[in-house]
Design a protein around this motif. Structure first.
Motif, PDB file in Angstrom:
ATOM      1  N   LEU A   1     115.866   1.990  60.192  1.00  0.00           N
ATOM      2  CA  LEU A   1     117.040   2.730  59.721  1.00  0.00           C
ATOM      3  C   LEU A   1     117.442   2.252  58.332  1.00  0.00           C
ATOM      4  CD1 LEU A   1     119.420   3.103  62.782  1.00  0.00           C
ATOM      5  CD2 LEU A   1     118.136   4.855  61.573  1.00  0.00           C
ATOM      6  N   PHE A   2     117.443   0.928  58.148  1.00  0.00           N
ATOM      7  CA  PHE A   2     117.820   0.372  56.849  1.00  0.00           C
ATOM      8  C   PHE A   2     116.874   0.884  55.762  1.00  0.00           C
ATOM      9  CE2 PHE A   2     117.326  -2.963  53.631  1.00  0.00           C
ATOM     10  CZ  PHE A   2     118.629  -3.032  53.147  1.00  0.00           C
ATOM     11  N   THR A   3     115.568   0.860  56.078  1.00  0.00           N
ATOM     12  CA  THR A   3     114.584   1.307  55.091  1.00  0.00           C
ATOM     13  C   THR A   3     114.788   2.783  54.768  1.00  0.00           C
ATOM     14  OG1 THR A   3     113.100  -0.218  56.183  1.00  0.00           O
ATOM     15  CG2 THR A   3     112.150   1.166  54.496  1.00  0.00           C
ATOM     16  N   TYR A   4     115.050   3.588  55.797  1.00  0.00           N
ATOM     17  CA  TYR A   4     115.322   5.011  55.547  1.00  0.00           C
ATOM     18  C   TYR A   4     116.579   5.201  54.730  1.00  0.00           C
ATOM     19  CZ  TYR A   4     111.676   7.582  57.791  1.00  0.00           C
ATOM     20  OH  TYR A   4     110.477   8.153  58.050  1.00  0.00           O
ATOM     21  N   PHE A   5     117.579   4.378  55.031  1.00  0.00           N
ATOM     22  CA  PHE A   5     118.855   4.516  54.346  1.00  0.00           C
ATOM     23  C   PHE A   5     118.713   4.198  52.866  1.00  0.00           C
ATOM     24  CE2 PHE A   5     123.292   3.406  53.389  1.00  0.00           C
ATOM     25  CZ  PHE A   5     123.921   4.494  53.965  1.00  0.00           C
ATOM     26  N   VAL A   6     117.907   3.178  52.565  1.00  0.00           N
ATOM     27  CA  VAL A   6     117.790   2.738  51.179  1.00  0.00           C
ATOM     28  C   VAL A   6     116.690   3.498  50.440  1.00  0.00           C
ATOM     29  CG1 VAL A   6     117.366   0.776  49.674  1.00  0.00           C
ATOM     30  CG2 VAL A   6     118.701   0.479  51.763  1.00  0.00           C
ATOM     31  N   TYR A   7     115.518   3.597  51.045  1.00  0.00           N
ATOM     32  CA  TYR A   7     114.370   4.180  50.334  1.00  0.00           C
ATOM     33  C   TYR A   7     114.107   5.637  50.709  1.00  0.00           C
ATOM     34  CZ  TYR A   7     112.824  -0.464  48.786  1.00  0.00           C
ATOM     35  OH  TYR A   7     112.725  -1.689  48.200  1.00  0.00           O
ATOM     36  N   GLY A   8     114.604   6.049  51.864  1.00  0.00           N
ATOM     37  CA  GLY A   8     114.262   7.383  52.332  1.00  0.00           C
ATOM     38  C   GLY A   8     112.836   7.481  52.836  1.00  0.00           C
ATOM     39  N   ARG A   9     112.290   6.363  53.301  1.00  0.00           N
ATOM     40  CA  ARG A   9     110.926   6.356  53.821  1.00  0.00           C
ATOM     41  C   ARG A   9     110.796   5.282  54.905  1.00  0.00           C
ATOM     42  NH1 ARG A   9     106.399   4.566  50.183  1.00  0.00           N
ATOM     43  NH2 ARG A   9     105.533   4.254  52.262  1.00  0.00           N
ATOM     44  N   GLY A  10     109.682   5.313  55.630  1.00  0.00           N
ATOM     45  CA  GLY A  10     109.493   4.351  56.702  1.00  0.00           C
ATOM     46  C   GLY A  10     108.595   3.201  56.282  1.00  0.00           C
ATOM     47  N   LEU A  11     108.125   2.454  57.293  1.00  0.00           N
ATOM     48  CA  LEU A  11     107.255   1.323  57.016  1.00  0.00           C
ATOM     49  C   LEU A  11     105.821   1.667  57.404  1.00  0.00           C
ATOM     50  CD1 LEU A  11     109.622  -1.283  58.609  1.00  0.00           C
ATOM     51  CD2 LEU A  11     109.138  -1.095  56.185  1.00  0.00           C
ATOM     52  N   GLY A  12     104.871   0.919  56.858  1.00  0.00           N
ATOM     53  CA  GLY A  12     103.465   1.162  57.191  1.00  0.00           C
ATOM     54  C   GLY A  12     102.651  -0.085  56.993  1.00  0.00           C
ATOM     55  N   ALA A  13     101.359   0.043  57.160  1.00  0.00           N
ATOM     56  CA  ALA A  13     100.502  -1.131  56.980  1.00  0.00           C
ATOM     57  C   ALA A  13      99.135  -0.769  56.426  1.00  0.00           C
ATOM     58  CB  ALA A  13     100.335  -1.864  58.305  1.00  0.00           C
ATOM     59  N   SER A  14      98.519   0.297  56.971  1.00  0.00           N
ATOM     60  CA  SER A  14      97.095   0.478  56.692  1.00  0.00           C
ATOM     61  C   SER A  14      96.826   0.908  55.255  1.00  0.00           C
ATOM     62  CB  SER A  14      96.498   1.489  57.659  1.00  0.00           C
ATOM     63  OG  SER A  14      97.077   2.742  57.460  1.00  0.00           O
ATOM     64  N   SER A  15      97.777   1.603  54.617  1.00  0.00           N
ATOM     65  CA  SER A  15      97.442   2.048  53.264  1.00  0.00           C
ATOM     66  C   SER A  15      97.416   0.880  52.287  1.00  0.00           C
ATOM     67  CB  SER A  15      98.395   3.134  52.782  1.00  0.00           C
ATOM     68  OG  SER A  15      99.587   2.571  52.315  1.00  0.00           O
ATOM     69  N   PHE A  16      97.947  -0.288  52.723  1.00  0.00           N
ATOM     70  CA  PHE A  16      97.770  -1.501  51.914  1.00  0.00           C
ATOM     71  C   PHE A  16      96.289  -1.746  51.653  1.00  0.00           C
ATOM     72  CE2 PHE A  16      96.915  -6.091  51.825  1.00  0.00           C
ATOM     73  CZ  PHE A  16      97.729  -6.491  50.777  1.00  0.00           C
ATOM     74  N   LEU A  17      95.478  -1.558  52.726  1.00  0.00           N
ATOM     75  CA  LEU A  17      94.045  -1.820  52.609  1.00  0.00           C
ATOM     76  C   LEU A  17      93.370  -0.804  51.699  1.00  0.00           C
ATOM     77  CD1 LEU A  17      93.339  -2.664  56.342  1.00  0.00           C
ATOM     78  CD2 LEU A  17      93.442  -4.263  54.434  1.00  0.00           C
ATOM     79  N   SER A  18      93.697   0.495  51.883  1.00  0.00           N
ATOM     80  CA  SER A  18      93.003   1.489  51.066  1.00  0.00           C
ATOM     81  C   SER A  18      93.452   1.392  49.608  1.00  0.00           C
ATOM     82  CB  SER A  18      93.245   2.894  51.616  1.00  0.00           C
ATOM     83  OG  SER A  18      94.616   3.167  51.708  1.00  0.00           O
ATOM     84  N   ARG A  19      94.717   1.019  49.399  1.00  0.00           N
ATOM     85  CA  ARG A  19      95.187   0.870  48.016  1.00  0.00           C
ATOM     86  C   ARG A  19      94.524  -0.325  47.330  1.00  0.00           C
ATOM     87  NH1 ARG A  19      99.470   3.714  46.202  1.00  0.00           N
ATOM     88  NH2 ARG A  19     100.331   5.189  47.697  1.00  0.00           N
ATOM     89  N   THR A  20      94.438  -1.443  48.053  1.00  0.00           N
ATOM     90  CA  THR A  20      93.756  -2.602  47.464  1.00  0.00           C
ATOM     91  C   THR A  20      92.299  -2.261  47.199  1.00  0.00           C
ATOM     92  OG1 THR A  20      94.892  -3.678  49.278  1.00  0.00           O
ATOM     93  CG2 THR A  20      93.897  -5.097  47.663  1.00  0.00           C
ATOM     94  N   GLY A  21      91.664  -1.574  48.158  1.00  0.00           N
ATOM     95  CA  GLY A  21      90.263  -1.198  47.991  1.00  0.00           C
ATOM     96  C   GLY A  21      90.069  -0.311  46.776  1.00  0.00           C
ATOM     97  N   THR A  22      90.958   0.669  46.611  1.00  0.00           N
ATOM     98  CA  THR A  22      90.856   1.560  45.463  1.00  0.00           C
ATOM     99  C   THR A  22      91.067   0.787  44.162  1.00  0.00           C
ATOM    100  OG1 THR A  22      91.846   3.226  46.854  1.00  0.00           O
ATOM    101  CG2 THR A  22      91.651   3.744  44.537  1.00  0.00           C
ATOM    102  N   TYR A  23      91.995  -0.165  44.198  1.00  0.00           N
ATOM    103  CA  TYR A  23      92.231  -0.991  43.016  1.00  0.00           C
ATOM    104  C   TYR A  23      90.950  -1.734  42.631  1.00  0.00           C
ATOM    105  CZ  TYR A  23      93.878  -4.873  40.201  1.00  0.00           C
ATOM    106  OH  TYR A  23      94.023  -5.800  39.212  1.00  0.00           O
ATOM    107  N   LEU A  24      90.284  -2.297  43.659  1.00  0.00           N
ATOM    108  CA  LEU A  24      89.047  -3.042  43.383  1.00  0.00           C
ATOM    109  C   LEU A  24      87.958  -2.114  42.856  1.00  0.00           C
ATOM    110  CD1 LEU A  24      88.988  -5.432  46.463  1.00  0.00           C
ATOM    111  CD2 LEU A  24      89.614  -5.973  44.113  1.00  0.00           C
ATOM    112  N   TRP A  25      87.844  -0.907  43.475  1.00  0.00           N
ATOM    113  CA  TRP A  25      86.871   0.079  42.989  1.00  0.00           C
ATOM    114  C   TRP A  25      87.133   0.394  41.523  1.00  0.00           C
ATOM    115  CZ3 TRP A  25      82.299   1.111  43.834  1.00  0.00           C
ATOM    116  CH2 TRP A  25      81.780   1.401  45.082  1.00  0.00           C
ATOM    117  N   ASN A  26      88.439   0.516  41.201  1.00  0.00           N
ATOM    118  CA  ASN A  26      88.805   0.903  39.848  1.00  0.00           C
ATOM    119  C   ASN A  26      88.352  -0.145  38.834  1.00  0.00           C
ATOM    120  OD1 ASN A  26      90.013   2.500  37.866  1.00  0.00           O
ATOM    121  ND2 ASN A  26      91.902   1.310  37.973  1.00  0.00           N
ATOM    122  N   LEU A  27      88.298  -1.399  39.267  1.00  0.00           N
ATOM    123  CA  LEU A  27      87.830  -2.455  38.360  1.00  0.00           C
ATOM    124  C   LEU A  27      86.336  -2.306  38.091  1.00  0.00           C
ATOM    125  CD1 LEU A  27      89.600  -5.631  39.780  1.00  0.00           C
ATOM    126  CD2 LEU A  27      90.290  -4.219  37.853  1.00  0.00           C
TER     127      LEU A  27
END
Lengths: 210, 493
Positions: B344-370
């Motif tokens: 609720l706090f996260t929705y109240f402040v950011y208007g979004r929820g929490l997650g975990a798995s896209s951390f991996l795909s984002r880091t992976g994409t960052y590494l690919w980009n290098l």
């Protein structure tokens, strides 16, 4: 409507990221305290001996969904401005199957494996490594084949009340009823003698408490 | 001696850091006794590998004619090229021998790995019991490599240090006793284990021109460096095995599979101890009246007996102080309530929820980009992380998951749960668990991408906001979870 706060007023990106870390710390702390750093505790869910996962999951759902509704009724939170995951029926259906299969094999989900890895569990670390490989394989290897499934059944930003044509309050009420029913069944099974896996057990059935 | 238990013998032997001196006749008896060191599969693979390496090195050296890398003398190149008539034949030979080599090793690895997964009786080293950093390092290595005899431990580091100082003439301490492989062999084994896949991969890339041009170009120096590293060790390996007189028995053991007991006693004292304890164990089963002198040389048996008397009753374990238990987990309803408030706090402040798995795909994409920026920017899926000037790492999720790691560590530390260990069902070994966790992770990572989020990002966030697809996802995932848990029940129960 004052919320979502960061969409109404402009806040520096540094502060947004800083607060994200604090929220993450609380998230990790709660997950660890609930026992989700332990694969056996999570897996016990599926063998009818420890329903912690489903209890935490549904409690979060009813507190969260009822809370959002109340915040909206008080006129504080604008529900049109919050992020709601888009519905892609086929993507979520097939994704659910693959992910559910991973539960039985690995015992964690991506979030809880990070909790487990952070507390030094080697199986959690192996799981995170596997999840990284699996995640990257989607874009690098399978995307061309899975594209149609991934995009299939697109329905956009649709919620259950809109889909069923019911008042949001009624849907939340049904969710609460369903959750309470689940809790009741879970408590019954945990404390009862019914155990379909009896003949497979090498250790006595118990709830992992520490 | 009959009243000596195996456990007493093991402990008494452990008080001998170095092999005690023996009389000449005792040495003779020990020299006559053979002990098995290698099995047939290992011997065959060893010689197949040795012959392949000889051919590969000869043809490989003759293939290198470019001014930058060439090191073989012209006459050598001419001779080898002459034998194959055309350079084309030479390359073909090198490539196809390499392919055969890879295939044989793949087969060996696959069958070996099955054995490795099945071999559950293998002594497992408890990871969480020891406070010592070296023991932990060894335990982690053992989980990865499977064979405790191959992992570097504290004694090995000491061996390396003394050996190095000895070569430099700075120390004349005796070397610490070694297991079935000495530290030098283990270190070289590690190097070969790391370099062989590199050699195979770069070789295949060069031979069949796989991947972009820069990859093929980089494969050339990497291939040479990896081969160079292995060859530098190979020189010592061949010298020690085939030329050095003291190590002669090791060379013949690679043909017959056996070495004399004396050799093990002198050079692999720790391994010899293990073997003796095992021998004693099953000699006792067949013949309860066996005496220590039947197994050990007389003078040594006397010393061991004296030690056992000195130490008194070794059968009893000294009682250990009880460890303080970790804290209890929270009540699940309380944990769920707190988690709900956090969402609720996260929705109240950011208007979004929490997650975990896209951390991996984002880091992976960052590494690919290098490595390959044009690849990710034009990729139909990865390019989404660059839309509208965004970067893969500049996202709420990245910082949130960093927080999760901090928070989880903090909580587990506070609750005394932060320690290196493995959670697994009672019926499986550590290695199987690690393998299963990795495989489960792959499924989970793939599934999370197809569904656009994992249990947190899709299940909880979508569940709270009553998203239709998320609710479908939750029921399917939990249902299949029960099904998959049924199939894999023997791994958990």
């Amino acid at each position: 409507m004052i919320a979502p706060i960061f969409k109404q007023i402009s806040v520096s990106i540094e502060f947004q990221y800083f607060l994200a870390i604090l929220i993450g710390i609380a998230f990790g702390y709660i997950l660890e305290r609930a026992g989700f750093g332990n694969a056996r505790k999570i897996a016990a869910e599926f063998y009818f001996d420890d329903f912690t996962m489903i209890k935490v999951f549904f409690t979060t759902l009813i507190v969260g969904s009822a809370g959002l509704l109340f915040l909206n009724w008080f006129g504080w939170l604008d529900l049109d401005k919050i992020f709601i995951p888009r519905t892609y029926i086929w993507g979520q259906f097939v994704g659910g199957i693959v992910l559910g299969a991973g539960f039985g094999v690995g015992g964690y989900c991506p979030g809880t494996s990070m909790v487990s890895a952070a507390s030094g569990k080697l199986d959690g670390m192996a799981f995170v490594a596997g999840a990284f490989v699996g995640t990257m394989s989607f874009g690098d290897i399978f995307y061309d084949w899975l594209k149609d499934i991934y995009m299939g059944g697109a329905m956009g930003r649709i919620t259950l009340p809109e889909f069923l044509g019911l008042n949001p309050g009624v849907v939340v009420f049904l969710v609460i009823l369903m959750a309470l029913g689940t809790f009741w069944i879970a408590e019954k099974i945990e404390n009862g003698k019914w155990d379909p896996y009896k003949k497979f057990r090498k250790e006595p059935r118990k709830i992992i408490e520490r | 001696m009959t009243n000596i238990t195996v456990c007493q013998l093991e402990k008494a032997l452990n008080y001998f850091d170095h092999p005690p001196e023996l009389t000449a006749s005792e040495k003779d008896v020990m020299r006559q006794r053979k002990m098995k060191k290698h099995d047939v599969a290992i011997i065959l693979v060893h010689w197949f590998n040795a012959i392949t390496w000889i051919f590969m090195l000869i043809t490989g050296a003759a293939l290198i004619v470019s001014g930058l890398y060439k090191f073989a003398p012209d006459f050598f190149i001419n001779i080898v090229r002459g034998m194959f008539e055309t350079p084309g034949n030479l390359i073909e030979f090198h490539i196809w021998l390499g392919v055969i080599w890879i295939v044989v090793f793949m087969a060996y690895t696959i069958f070996g790995y099955r054995k490795y997964l099945r071999k559950q009786s293998l002594k497992e080293i408890p990871i969480n019991k020891s406070k010592d950093i070296f023991d932990k390092l060894k335990a982690v290595q053992c989980v990865l490599f499977g064979n405790p005899a191959l992992c570097l431990d504290k004694k090995d580091f000491l061996w390396l240090k003394i050996r190095l100082l000895g070569i430099l003439g700075l120390s004349d301490e005796p070397l610490p006793p070694q297991g079935s492989f000495n530290a030098g062999q283990k270190l070289y084994g590690l190097l070969v284990a790391l370099m062989t896949p590199v050699i195979m991969l770069t070789g295949v890339i060069m031979a069949f021109h796989i991947g972009p041009l820069w990859l093929i170009q980089w494969s050339i120096p990497i291939h040479f460096t990896a081969v160079g590293l292995v060859v530098s060790g190979l020189l010592i390996h061949v010298y020690m095995g085939a030329v050095f007189p003291e190590e002669k028995p090791a060379f013949f053991s690679m043909i017959t599979g056996n070495v004399s007991e004396l050799f093990l006693y002198k050079h692999h004292f720790e391994y010899w101890k293990e073997r003796i304890v095992k021998q004693c164990e099953w000699r006792k089963k067949t013949d309860p009246d066996v005496t220590l002198t039947d197994i050990l040389p007389n003078s040594l048996a006397e010393k061991v007996l004296k030690k056992v008397e000195e130490l008194g009753d070794l059968g009893k374990e000294s009682e250990k102080p009880k460890e303080i238990q970790p804290e209890k987990f929270w009540n699940p309803y309380f944990a769920g309530f707190m988690l709900g408030l956090l969402f609720l706090f996260t929705y109240f402040v950011y208007g979004r929820g929490l997650g975990a798995s896209s951390f991996l795909s984002r880091t992976g994409t960052y590494l690919w980009n290098l490595v390959a920026p044009e690849y990710v920017h034009s990729h139909p899926y990865w390019s989404r992380y660059f839309h509208n000037g965004h970067t893969p790492l500049g996202n709420f999720m990245i910082f949130e998951v960093l927080g999760v790691i901090i928070g989880a560590y903090w909580s587990s530390k506070k609750a005394r749960r932060a320690k290196i260990e493995i959670h697994k069902g009672p019926g499986i070994s550590n290695k199987v668990r690690i393998f299963m966790a990795f495989a489960g992770g792959i499924l989970m990572g793939l599934g999370a991408r197809i569904a656009r989020g994992c249990t947190s990002g899709q299940g909880l966030t979508g569940g709270i906001t009553l998203s239709v697809g998320a609710w479908l996802f939750v029921f399917v995932a939990i249902g299949i979870g029960y099904f998959s848990a049924y199939i894999f029940r023997r791994y958990w129960l």
